[in-house]
Design a protein around this motif. Structure first.
Motif, PDB file in Angstrom:
ATOM      1  N   ALA A 172      -8.093  -5.346   1.360  1.00  0.00           N
ATOM      2  CA  ALA A 172      -7.877  -4.469   1.954  1.00  0.00           C
ATOM      3  C   ALA A 172      -6.537  -3.939   2.013  1.00  0.00           C
ATOM      4  N   SER A 173      -5.717  -4.697   1.461  1.00  0.00           N
ATOM      5  CA  SER A 173      -4.168  -4.454   1.331  1.00  0.00           C
ATOM      6  C   SER A 173      -3.872  -3.325   0.135  1.00  0.00           C
ATOM      7  N   THR A 174      -5.001  -3.012  -0.336  1.00  0.00           N
ATOM      8  CA  THR A 174      -5.010  -1.933  -1.648  1.00  0.00           C
ATOM      9  C   THR A 174      -6.018  -0.947  -1.264  1.00  0.00           C
ATOM     10  N   CYS A 175      -5.699   0.261  -1.371  1.00  0.00           N
ATOM     11  CA  CYS A 175      -6.879   1.171  -1.362  1.00  0.00           C
ATOM     12  C   CYS A 175      -6.410   2.487  -1.911  1.00  0.00           C
ATOM     13  N   GLN A 176      -7.492   3.593  -1.759  1.00  0.00           N
ATOM     14  CA  GLN A 176      -7.107   4.754  -2.697  1.00  0.00           C
ATOM     15  C   GLN A 176      -6.778   5.616  -1.326  1.00  0.00           C
TER      16      GLN A 176
ATOM     17  N   CYS B 292      -0.107  -2.051   0.710  1.00  0.00           N
ATOM     18  CA  CYS B 292       0.538  -2.472   1.816  1.00  0.00           C
ATOM     19  C   CYS B 292       1.375  -3.833   1.529  1.00  0.00           C
ATOM     20  N   SER B 293       2.603  -3.721   2.095  1.00  0.00           N
ATOM     21  CA  SER B 293       3.579  -4.834   1.855  1.00  0.00           C
ATOM     22  C   SER B 293       4.651  -4.628   3.194  1.00  0.00           C
ATOM     23  N   GLY B 294       4.651  -5.877   3.800  1.00  0.00           N
ATOM     24  CA  GLY B 294       5.797  -5.847   4.678  1.00  0.00           C
ATOM     25  C   GLY B 294       5.530  -4.931   5.943  1.00  0.00           C
TER      26      GLY B 294
END
Length: 369
Positions: free
Chosen positions: A38-42, A98-100
């Motif tokens: 879920a931390s990556t997506c389009q 998503c990061s931080g």
């Protein structure tokens, strides 16, 4: 010294007000998704070319992997040539990371500096205000924005998000506000609510909206029958666009009448390259109406694809009621924003109280002197 106390108080008040106001150079979307994958997506980005250009030029600017993907994101026919004029704004589908606690497009796009370029010109002109020069400088560790070298390659961190909204998956749309727009009109145009837009973008009220502001707008995505074990299990498609999946063998669009993913074999792709997908005697995309109810229908729905041992396209029979779906409009979504607004309001009041304490301490110190 005592005569300077009012002046110091005014200056401190200005500093506090500035701290409470949104930073002009900060374009960051909240992104806290941490579930598996879920931390990556389009995500989708609205790009308004500053000058007349072609689809091919836009594809090259954003390093999109295929012309078909650009056409799909904008609901354009697959027969549209790369030399066709680019509409404005154009939807660009890019990977988001998503990061931080914040999200930015992953690795793409990049830009190679030319003679005469400045970071501000790149941000405002080339990428139409989707980012600020401060964001570009921070992402590329450029200590002095005035010192950039011709040929230097920069990552352009377009803000994005992967977070669900109210527990529901959505496609986040990075949108630059047009002159004359309002929060209410934007919410209506994109099938969401004013409260949701305000909460996602941490805006105190609708009056704070500015032309050129970069907004996070959630687009409702169609639900699907894709298996949790499929490679494309996180496929999300909003209304007004479609997406090619299963090695381009399947074209999936979002039906605004049923809000179910509508997938069909891609036209123009050789059947020798694509394995067939069937549900008994029904082929992928076929629908039959119930003999007892004109509302209820059964569809051979796309269930994803696998490639562990061999390339296979999955399909399952699904039943839906068109009458119930038709009664719901895209704007009938729960705002799910009360907690977000309360948290934001609490933080701002806390900051104000701290600022007032600092002012009183400084004034008392000056009087003491």
């Amino acid at each position: 010294m005592a005569a300077m106390a009012p002046l110091v108080s005014v200056l401190l008040m200005v500093v506090c007000v500035a701290a409470l106001s949104p930073a002009a150079g900060a374009v960051r979307f909240v992104c806290n998704a941490t579930a598996p994958r879920a931390s990556t997506c389009q995500a989708l980005v609205a790009y308004a070319p500053p000058n007349a250009t072609t689809l091919a030029a836009v594809r090259a600017l954003f390093q999109l992997r295929s012309h078909r993907a650009l056409l799909a994101a904008n609901g354009l026919p697959l027969s549209t040539p790369p030399t066709a004029p680019a509409p404005s704004p154009l939807r660009i589908r890019l990977p988001c990371l998503c990061s931080g606690g914040a999200g930015a497009t992953f690795q793409r796009p990049t830009y190679r500096i030319r003679a005469g370029d400045t970071l501000d010109a790149i941000a405002r002109g080339v990428f139409a205000g989707l980012v600020t020069y401060q964001d570009i400088a921070a992402a590329n560790k450029v200590s002095d924005p005035n010192k950039i070298a011709v040929g230097q390659e920069l990552w352009i961190p377009v803000p994005c998000s992967c977070d669900p909204v109210g527990g529901d998956p959505v496609v986040h749309y990075t949108y630059v506000v047009l002159p004359g727009s309002s929060v209410a009109s934007i919410a209506q145009d994109f099938g969401t609510t004013e409260a949701t837009v305000l909460a996602l973008n941490r805006m105190p009220d609708a009056k704070s909206l500015l032309a050129g502001q970069v907004l996070d707008v959630p687009l409702r995505a169609c639900s699907s029958a894709i298996s949790n074990t499929a490679i494309d299990r996180n496929l999300r498609v909003p209304n007004g666009s479609y997406i090619l999946t299963a090695n381009n063998c399947v074209s999936c669009g979002c039906s605004s009448s049923t809000w179910q993913l509508d997938c069909q074999p891609t036209q123009g792709i050789s059947s020798s390259l694509c394995p067939s997908a069937k549900c008994g005697d029904m082929f992928l995309g076929n629908t039959t109406t119930s003999p007892t109810s004109s509302c209820e229908s059964t569809t051979c729905s796309y269930a994803g694809y696998t490639n562990s041992t061999s390339f296979a396209i999955l399909a399952n029979l699904t039943t839906s009621s068109a009458c119930d779906a038709a009664a719901m409009s895209p704007t009938e979504q729960t705002a799910h924003s009360s907690a977000f607004r309360l948290a934001s309001t609490w933080l701002r009041w806390t900051e104000l109280i701290i600022c007032l304490h600092v002012i009183l301490l400084c004034v008392g110190f000056l009087k003491h002197d």
